[in-house]
Design an enzyme around this catalytic site. Structure first.
Site, PDB file in Angstrom:
ATOM      1  N   TYR A 163      40.359   5.231  18.920  1.00 47.78           N
ATOM      2  CA  TYR A 163      41.619   5.414  19.643  1.00 47.78           C
ATOM      3  C   TYR A 163      42.778   4.806  18.854  1.00 47.78           C
ATOM      4  CZ  TYR A 163      44.456   6.365  23.772  1.00 47.78           C
ATOM      5  OH  TYR A 163      45.398   6.856  24.638  1.00 47.78           O
ATOM      6  N   LYS A 170      49.753   2.797  24.299  1.00 47.48           N
ATOM      7  CA  LYS A 170      49.503   2.947  25.733  1.00 47.48           C
ATOM      8  C   LYS A 170      49.634   1.607  26.457  1.00 47.48           C
ATOM      9  CE  LYS A 170      48.543   7.400  26.097  1.00 47.48           C
ATOM     10  NZ  LYS A 170      49.387   8.339  26.873  1.00 47.48           N
TER      11      LYS A 170
END
Length: 262
Positions: A163, A170
């Site tokens: 990720y 995020k």
């Protein structure tokens, strides 16, 4: 799968919403738009550019969108024009769904340690600060309160293989949710984030070894399955409805319980 959209009939009757981030029929934003429409909301839908429009227009037609607007969040003029079109059409806005994220491929596939300044800045601008800009534009249209929703992922809290730089991005988005909730709460504007489990969307396909991430979620989630976009849409509909007037600053996991496992 959420199989009874008729249960939502009338839940959003009389409300006006803006849906951003539809890429195609399989997008998270599409699942949300379908359920918003089933619940009775009038919708404005945006698309990135003329290349993207043919993929978004069928979804806009499916949900009966009153406006289909070009809006690249990197263009202040296009953002302002989209919100002005909503003001001219309805005079108000009750909810916004921000489902937009981007990171250059080289930065997404590399270590956070090696991320470029330009790539990190671009990912932060499109994936996080654009939500803040939408909040600023939506605020004067939400005279009677409203709800702002964005889309996050569990990689904001835990290290998820591959990720990479989107984890810090995020995390910043989720922090922004909390601060916006605090600042806009006195005006009756609620701010929340959805955090779905891994979904086979076009955006997610850019993550390295995404199939392995999907398999791990399916195996480890307490529900022993993946969620789908209709289930995300159902939670989104509840959050923008008047049943959730006491809910703000929250991260709503829609992942079959995957986030509670190791």
């Amino acid at each position: 799968m959420f199989t009874n959209p008729e249960k939502l009939t009338g839940l959003l009757a009389g409300k006006v919403g803006l849906v951003t981030g539809i890429a195609n029929r399989d997008s998270i934003a599409t699942g949300c738009a379908r359920l918003f429409a089933a619940a009775g909301a009038e919708l404005a839908v945006t698309y990135l550019n003329e290349k993207a429009k043919p993929h978004v227009a069928p979804v806009a037609a499916e949900v009966g969108a009153g406006l289909l607007l070009q809006m690249d969040v990197q263009s202040d003029d296009e953002m302002a024009a989209a919100f002005e079109a909503i003001r001219a059409r309805w005079g108000r806005l009750d909810f916004v769904l921000h489902s937009i994220a981007f990171c250059p491929k080289d930065d997404l596939h590399g270590r956070v340690t090696d991320s470029s300044r330009a790539g990190f800045s671009l990912a932060m601008d499109i994936s996080c600060h654009s939500f803040i800009r939408m909040a600023r534009l939506a605020e004067p249209l939400m005279k009677d309160g409203g709800c702002l929703l964005t889309v996050s992922y569990h990689g904001s809290e835990k290290v998820i293989d591959n990720y990479n730089v989107m984890g810090p991005v995020k995390a910043a988005l989720e922090a922004s949710v909390r601060y916006l909730a605090a600042e806009l709460g006195p005006k009756g504007i609620r701010v929340n984030a959805l955090s779905p489990g891994p979904l086979k969307t076009r955006a997610a396909s850019g993550i390295d070894h995404f199939d392995a991430l999907i398999d791990a979620a399916r195996e480890r989630a307490p529900a022993r399955r993946l969620v789908d976009i209709s289930e995300v849409g159902a939670i989104a509909t509840g959050l923008v409805s008047d049943f959730s007037t006491g809910v703000t600053g929250n991260i709503a996991f829609v992942d079959g319980g995957y986030h509670v496992t190791d």
